[in-house]
Design an enzyme around this catalytic site. Structure first.
Site, PDB file in Angstrom:
ATOM      1  N   SER A  16       0.857  -1.189   0.000  1.00 24.59           N
ATOM      2  CA  SER A  16       0.000   0.000   0.000  1.00 24.59           C
ATOM      3  C   SER A  16       0.895   1.241   0.000  1.00 24.59           C
ATOM      4  O   SER A  16       2.117   1.125   0.067  1.00 24.59           O
ATOM      5  CB  SER A  16      -0.913  -0.024   1.227  1.00 24.59           C
ATOM      6  OG  SER A  16      -0.138  -0.112   2.382  1.00 24.59           O
ATOM      7  N   LEU A  18       1.625   3.313  -2.377  1.00 25.71           N
ATOM      8  CA  LEU A  18       2.506   3.498  -3.530  1.00 25.71           C
ATOM      9  C   LEU A  18       2.150   4.762  -4.306  1.00 25.71           C
ATOM     10  O   LEU A  18       2.818   5.109  -5.273  1.00 25.71           O
ATOM     11  CB  LEU A  18       2.415   2.289  -4.477  1.00 25.71           C
ATOM     12  CG  LEU A  18       2.920   0.961  -3.936  1.00 25.71           C
ATOM     13  CD1 LEU A  18       2.821  -0.120  -5.012  1.00 25.71           C
ATOM     14  CD2 LEU A  18       4.366   1.084  -3.473  1.00 25.71           C
ATOM     15  N   GLY A  19       1.089   5.417  -3.904  1.00 25.37           N
ATOM     16  CA  GLY A  19       0.694   6.635  -4.610  1.00 25.37           C
ATOM     17  C   GLY A  19      -0.269   6.353  -5.746  1.00 25.37           C
ATOM     18  O   GLY A  19      -0.228   7.013  -6.788  1.00 25.37           O
ATOM     19  N   GLY A  21      -3.477   6.919  -5.743  1.00 24.68           N
ATOM     20  CA  GLY A  21      -4.365   8.075  -5.885  1.00 24.68           C
ATOM     21  C   GLY A  21      -3.697   9.177  -6.680  1.00 24.68           C
ATOM     22  O   GLY A  21      -4.327   9.820  -7.523  1.00 24.68           O
ATOM     23  N   ASP A  74      -7.759  10.737  -0.635  1.00 26.30           N
ATOM     24  CA  ASP A  74      -7.449  10.742  -2.066  1.00 26.30           C
ATOM     25  C   ASP A  74      -8.346  11.705  -2.839  1.00 26.30           C
ATOM     26  O   ASP A  74      -7.950  12.226  -3.877  1.00 26.30           O
ATOM     27  CB  ASP A  74      -7.572   9.328  -2.660  1.00 26.30           C
ATOM     28  CG  ASP A  74      -6.244   8.573  -2.559  1.00 26.30           C
ATOM     29  OD1 ASP A  74      -5.188   9.222  -2.703  1.00 26.30           O
ATOM     30  OD2 ASP A  74      -6.264   7.353  -2.328  1.00 26.30           O
ATOM     31  N   ILE A 152      -8.489  -9.862   1.228  1.00 26.94           N
ATOM     32  CA  ILE A 152      -9.834 -10.449   1.189  1.00 26.94           C
ATOM     33  C   ILE A 152     -10.877  -9.345   0.968  1.00 26.94           C
ATOM     34  O   ILE A 152     -11.797  -9.483   0.175  1.00 26.94           O
ATOM     35  CB  ILE A 152     -10.125 -11.199   2.511  1.00 26.94           C
ATOM     36  CG1 ILE A 152      -9.258 -12.463   2.567  1.00 26.94           C
ATOM     37  CG2 ILE A 152     -11.609 -11.554   2.633  1.00 26.94           C
ATOM     38  CD1 ILE A 152      -9.424 -13.292   3.821  1.00 26.94           C
ATOM     39  N   LYS A 193      10.068  -9.453  -9.715  1.00 30.98           N
ATOM     40  CA  LYS A 193       9.252 -10.595  -9.282  1.00 30.98           C
ATOM     41  C   LYS A 193       7.969 -10.192  -8.525  1.00 30.98           C
ATOM     42  O   LYS A 193       6.893 -10.739  -8.809  1.00 30.98           O
ATOM     43  CB  LYS A 193      10.104 -11.533  -8.421  1.00 30.98           C
ATOM     44  CG  LYS A 193       9.478 -12.899  -8.181  1.00 30.98           C
ATOM     45  CD  LYS A 193       9.452 -13.783  -9.427  1.00 30.98           C
ATOM     46  CE  LYS A 193      10.724 -14.595  -9.548  1.00 30.98           C
ATOM     47  NZ  LYS A 193      10.872 -15.246 -10.841  1.00 30.98           N
ATOM     48  N   GLY A 356      -9.226  19.768  14.871  1.00 27.60           N
ATOM     49  CA  GLY A 356      -8.989  18.637  15.763  1.00 27.60           C
ATOM     50  C   GLY A 356     -10.199  18.388  16.650  1.00 27.60           C
ATOM     51  O   GLY A 356     -11.097  19.231  16.735  1.00 27.60           O
ATOM     52  N   CYS A 383     -10.656  26.006  12.207  1.00 26.04           N
ATOM     53  CA  CYS A 383     -11.666  25.246  12.932  1.00 26.04           C
ATOM     54  C   CYS A 383     -11.311  25.183  14.420  1.00 26.04           C
ATOM     55  O   CYS A 383     -11.427  26.180  15.114  1.00 26.04           O
ATOM     56  CB  CYS A 383     -11.861  23.872  12.296  1.00 26.04           C
ATOM     57  SG  CYS A 383     -13.514  23.235  12.584  1.00 26.04           S
ATOM     58  N   HIS A 509     -12.946  24.937   6.822  1.00 27.06           N
ATOM     59  CA  HIS A 509     -11.690  24.327   6.383  1.00 27.06           C
ATOM     60  C   HIS A 509     -11.292  24.822   4.992  1.00 27.06           C
ATOM     61  O   HIS A 509     -11.638  24.183   3.989  1.00 27.06           O
ATOM     62  CB  HIS A 509     -11.831  22.807   6.369  1.00 27.06           C
ATOM     63  CG  HIS A 509     -11.930  22.212   7.725  1.00 27.06           C
ATOM     64  ND1 HIS A 509     -10.822  21.890   8.481  1.00 27.06           N
ATOM     65  CD2 HIS A 509     -13.006  21.904   8.495  1.00 27.06           C
ATOM     66  CE1 HIS A 509     -11.204  21.395   9.644  1.00 27.06           C
ATOM     67  NE2 HIS A 509     -12.521  21.400   9.678  1.00 27.06           N
ATOM     68  N   GLU A 511      -8.562  24.617   3.621  1.00 28.99           N
ATOM     69  CA  GLU A 511      -7.590  23.712   2.976  1.00 28.99           C
ATOM     70  C   GLU A 511      -8.252  22.778   1.965  1.00 28.99           C
ATOM     71  O   GLU A 511      -7.576  22.253   1.083  1.00 28.99           O
ATOM     72  CB  GLU A 511      -6.814  22.905   4.034  1.00 28.99           C
ATOM     73  CG  GLU A 511      -7.589  21.838   4.789  1.00 28.99           C
ATOM     74  CD  GLU A 511      -8.283  22.333   6.045  1.00 28.99           C
ATOM     75  OE1 GLU A 511      -8.572  23.545   6.123  1.00 28.99           O
ATOM     76  OE2 GLU A 511      -8.554  21.528   6.953  1.00 28.99           O
TER      77      GLU A 511
HETATM   78  N1  GLN Z   1     -13.709  19.793  17.774  1.00 33.51           N
HETATM   79  C1  GLN Z   1     -14.202  21.007  17.234  1.00 33.51           C
HETATM   80  C2  GLN Z   1     -15.687  20.939  16.915  1.00 33.51           C
HETATM   81  O1  GLN Z   1     -16.245  19.889  16.825  1.00 33.51           O
HETATM   82  C3  GLN Z   1     -13.414  21.422  16.002  1.00 33.51           C
HETATM   83  C4  GLN Z   1     -13.571  20.485  14.873  1.00 33.51           C
HETATM   84  C5  GLN Z   1     -12.528  20.695  13.804  1.00 33.51           C
HETATM   85  O2  GLN Z   1     -11.513  21.306  14.039  1.00 33.51           O
HETATM   86  N2  GLN Z   1     -12.750  20.150  12.627  1.00 33.51           N
HETATM   87  O3  GLN Z   1     -16.315  21.951  16.735  1.00 33.51           O
END
Ligand code: GLN
Length: 545
Positions: A16, A18-19, A21, A74, A152, A193, A356, A383, A509, A511
């Site tokens: 796995s 290997l890139g 995506g 991906d 599997i 191989k 987070g 966030c 987000h 990003e």
């Molecule tokens: N834990 C925070 C929330 O639920 C922030 C979530 C996040 O950073 N994506 O609001």
């Protein structure tokens, strides 16, 4: 131009990571650059309905689409390479497939028959691929199968794609298999191989690959290519290689130099133009000629995992490319002591705190958000990163000592970050997330407006908690600017500080929408501020010296 959709199945063997995506996305990019409309979908063999409930240790980042699907990382590569948004149609997991089949069984849809992997699960897999083709109507639909041949778990998916050409016509399908060509340093050669064995495993289940892409550290020689072609039963012309590259955005160019896109179009009978790859070539040239440096500290708790913050890292890189800067990402573990954190933070030009969940490492993040504010170092909170900036501000600027989020302390008297009343009524955690794209109103005269160059934007969300509107006046009085809001329910989307070179937080987000050729304005603004910061420190140092 193709009349009906053609299908390219991308499987992986030997190992796995290997890139696959990136190779699939690289090919998709080339097809688009040839004027062929391409879409990619990912089939994941795990039984989770989506990766939303998986730990970053298991799965890396959860990528969120505009329509609020929590998907495989991906899809982030697909969006960054193909420069178009994906949706829930671009991914399917075994969990979703089984869930749907079982739901139909309970409804009695199978009219008394025994429900089995073949044909019921395989039919559901095929139905999903066809539904994506029908909805999105691409000239080419690339389908990446997660996992490694021989597992599997992936067997039902492989059986489904084995049958697929019988449904849509063999001439409309192509099978590409990505394997590893390991280099054995003791003998100084790359070994074919494992690839032979992997193709053998694929042929045993009835799939003869049309082409191979070999991931390798050292370029193949003609003899190896001939040997692989002969033993894997593919034409020599169809043995491609993916040699390790410094920047993943070189992958499409590398595949193009070997004629992969031209070969694919010929095989599938697609008439198209030459690939217009100038933008990608210019990007790579720009990356290699960048002179100035910038160091960004990313403070998080999964810092040792590259995949956990992959879209963040790619967005920072894209912004640095745009500024002609060489980016160094300094990964700072939020569970360190304040002394260790201060030392690490003092060595960077900008601080980013990504999203987070959960209390682990939270006080370290609050410390970092305070540190960046007090030291006037550019700060970008995404966030959770925005929420900790809010908590840090409430505690040390507004003097609300126990300010917190109810996510970390349910009983705090000052929940500056909290669930909305409407959410509190919902007991099931899964039902309380704000997911997908929401419109934002941007306040005039703010940094947000100056980088977006607009007063409205659409951004993707994945969170449960919100800024508590009760506390807004207290925070605003002390200099916190609410620069973006979701008007419909009056939620805070963005914050910033006036008396600071760049202290910006967003509840969404960004990003997920940044692209290497089109970096997101907030990342551009942040990285530019970090470069300015670095220059001003260097200038001060020179004046002193
Ligand atoms: N834990 C925070 C929330 O639920 C922030 C979530 C996040 O950073 N994506 O609001």
């Amino acid at each position: 131009m193709a009349k009906s959709t053609r299908y390219i199945f991308v499987t992986g063997g030997v190992a796995s990571s290997l890139g696959k995506g990136i190779a699939a996305a690289g090919l998709g990019t080339l097809l688009i650059q040839r004027g062929v409309s391409a879409e990619i979908m990912k089939l994941d063999p795990y039984l989770n309905v989506d990766p939303g409930t998986m730990s970053p240790f298991q799965h890396g980042e959860v990528f969120v689409t505009d329509d609020g699907a929590e998907t495989d990382l991906d899809l982030g590569h697909y969006e960054r390479f193909l420069d178009k948004p994906t949706s829930r149609l671009n991914s399917a997991t075994a969990g979703q497939v089984y869930e749907n089949v079982i739901r139909k069984e309970r409804r009695g849809d199978y009219l008394g028959s025994t429900v089995q992997v073949i044909p019921h699960i395989t039919d559901e897999v095929k139905r999903r691929i066809l539904a994506t083709a029908r909805e999105k109507k691409p000239d080419v639909l690339l389908i990446e199968i997660g996992g490694t041949v021989g597992d599997i778990e992936s067997l039902p998916f492989l059986e489904a794609i084995r049958q697929f050409p019988y449904d849509v016509g063999k001439e409309n399908c192509l099978f590409l298999h990505l394997t590893l060509l390991p280099y054995i340093s003791a003998s100084g050669e790359s070994k074919t191989k494992p690839t032979q064995h992997s193709v053998k495993a694929l042929r045993e289940i009835g799939i003869q690959p049309d082409g191979l892409i070999l991931r390798t550290e050292h370029a193949m020689d003609a003899g190896q290519r001939r040997k692989i072609a002969m033993f894997c039963n593919v034409e020599e012309r169809a043995v491609f290689e993916s040699v390790n590259v410094g920047v993943i955005y070189e992958v499409p160019l590398m595949l193009h130099r070997q004629g992969l896109d031209e070969w694919v179009c010929r095989k599938l009978g697609i008439e198209s133009s030459e690939a217009h790859i100038a933008d990608w070539e210019n990007l790579i040239a720009r990356i290699h000629s960048a002179r100035q440096e910038v160091r960004i500290g990313v403070v998080g708790k999964y810092i040792e995992l590259n995949d956990a913050y992959i879209s963040i890292y790619e967005s920072l890189k894209a912004a640095a490319y745009h500024e002609d800067a060489r980016l160094e990402i300094v990964k700072i573990d939020s569970e360190q002591s304040p002394e260790q954190l201060s030392e690490a933070l003092a060595a960077v030009d900008g601080v980013l705190i990504p999203g987070g969940f959960g209390p682990r490492g939270i006080e370290g993040k609050i410390f970092a958000a305070t540190w960046a504010r007090e030291h006037k170092v550019p700060y970008f909170g995404i966030c959770l990163g925005m929420q900790v900036a809010m908590i840090a501000f409430a505690r040390s600027v507004c003097g609300i000592g126990d300010a917190n989020s109810t996510e970390f302390n349910e009983h705090t008297n000052n929940p500056v970050i909290d669930l909305m009343t409407t959410q509190k009524a919902v007991l099931n955690l899964g039902g309380t997330m704000r997911l997908g794209a929401y419109p934002m109103k941007i306040k005039k005269g703010t940094k947000a407006e100056s980088v977006y160059k607009a007063t409205e934007a659409q951004e993707r969300h994945r969170h449960r908690y919100e800024v508590n509107n009760v506390d807004r006046p207290r925070l605003e009085e002390m200099g916190m600017v609410i620069s973006g809001t979701f008007e419909e329910t009056d939620l805070v989307e963005m914050i910033e500080l006036k008396e600071h070179p760049w202290y910006v937080g967003c509840q969404f987000h960004p990003e997920f929408q940044s692209r290497p050729l089109k970096p997101h304005p907030l990342f551009k603004g942040f990285v530019a501020a970090a470069i300015t910061q670095r220059k001003s420190i260097a200038a001060k140092g020179a004046a002193r010296g």
